[in-house]
Write an enzyme that holds these catalytic residues in place. Structure first.
Site, PDB file in Angstrom:
ATOM      1  N   LYS A  25       0.862  -1.185   0.000  1.00  0.00           N
ATOM      2  CA  LYS A  25       0.000   0.000   0.000  1.00  0.00           C
ATOM      3  C   LYS A  25       0.894   1.228   0.000  1.00  0.00           C
ATOM      4  CE  LYS A  25      -3.900   2.217   2.273  1.00  0.00           C
ATOM      5  NZ  LYS A  25      -3.356   3.570   2.000  1.00  0.00           N
ATOM      6  N   LEU A  26       0.778   2.027  -1.052  1.00  0.00           N
ATOM      7  CA  LEU A  26       1.631   3.188  -1.225  1.00  0.00           C
ATOM      8  C   LEU A  26       0.840   4.472  -1.000  1.00  0.00           C
ATOM      9  CD1 LEU A  26       3.503   1.967  -4.431  1.00  0.00           C
ATOM     10  CD2 LEU A  26       4.161   1.665  -2.034  1.00  0.00           C
TER      11      LEU A  26
END
Length: 283
Positions: A25-26
């Site tokens: 998850k960025l």
């Protein structure tokens, strides 16, 4: 599709039992990228706005992709060895002056040239995504993903220093449903447990509803969510003899500053950061 938030990473047989794909998850701008051949590319934000003019290097990279390719992706910035969301909020001229690197990290493919693939299972779409981007250089690349839960959890620890937020976990058999993900896509945000100093109680001295906390790095945060009844009672008892006169804060209302050091353990998550009270430190 928008994943629902969860507090724990689901097991490999969770989310329906047909397997789970774990992705990094960025922290960036969600973006659906449309490669349109001779027409300018379209970088669609969540609100439907075209981001192409704000991020020319990404627009140029998408323009070189095969016409008809549609990617669901995260537009990210990288500076000083970590993902830097705040750089996305600056002007393109300021980013260029500071040599900020931009990337488009694709986590799904919605269409190939002449073919809508949204109804295919995610596992199949992943294979198509990797094939579509096999010879594509940065700044466009596929997100790091695995079906091994232990490996995914190790990534969150190893890459925490780069600004990776956590994991997005998806049912391997899920189709792409634009109007919602239900519980087949979920997001787990890694939290950091840290020590903090309680600077003030918010609300009544006998029943505080929140805390003003100072982290060891100097940040001052208000605890969220509201303290439970048990936490409120414990804090009131621990802070009772150390409470100074009440003051009025324009944002938080009545505060009771502490006249002595009271240490607490908190978890810090999100952007902007939020602190959740865990417990008082025994020392």
């Amino acid at each position: 599709m928008r994943p629902a938030a969860v507090r724990a990473v689901p097991p490999a047989d969770g989310l329906g039992g047909a397997g789970v794909q774990y992705e990094l998850k960025l922290d960036g701008f969600r973006c659906v990228a449309f490669a349109r051949g001779d027409r300018p590319p379209y970088l669609q934000s969540r609100s439907g706005r075209d981001l192409s003019g704000e991020f020319p290097p990404i627009a140029a990279a998408v323009a070189r992709l095969p016409e008809g390719l549609v990617l669901d992706a995260e537009l990210v910035a990288w500076r000083a060895g970590r993902f830097a969301f705040e750089e996305l909020l600056r002007t393109r001229q300021a980013r260029a002056a500071d040599d900020t690197a931009l990337g488009l990290i694709a986590f799904d493919v919605l269409a190939l040239p002449g073919r809508d693939v949204r109804r295919l299972p995610l596992a199949d779409r992943r294979r198509l995504l990797l094939a579509a981007l096999a010879d594509v250089p940065p700044p466009v690349q596929a997100v790091l993903a695995t079906t091994d839960r232990a490996e995914a959890l190790a990534w969150t620890e190893q890459l925490a220093g780069t600004g990776v937020e956590g994991l997005v976990c998806k049912a391997a058999g899920s189709a792409y449903r634009p109007r919602g993900a239900g519980q087949v896509w979920v997001k787990y945000r890694r939290s950091d447990t840290v020590d903090a100093t309680v600077r003030a109680l918010v609300g009544a001295a006998a029943r505080p509803r929140a805390l003003v906390l100072e982290l060891d790095d100097g940040r001052v945060l208000l605890s969220t969510p509201r303290l439970t009844a048990v936490q409120s009672r414990q804090l009131a008892e621990a802070a009772g003899e150390f409470l100074g006169p009440a003051v009025r804060d324009p944002e938080h209302g009545s505060l009771r500053p502490l006249t002595a050091v009271l240490r607490a353990e908190v978890t810090v998550t999100g952007r902007p950061p939020a602190a959740t009270f865990v417990r008082l430190r025994g020392d």
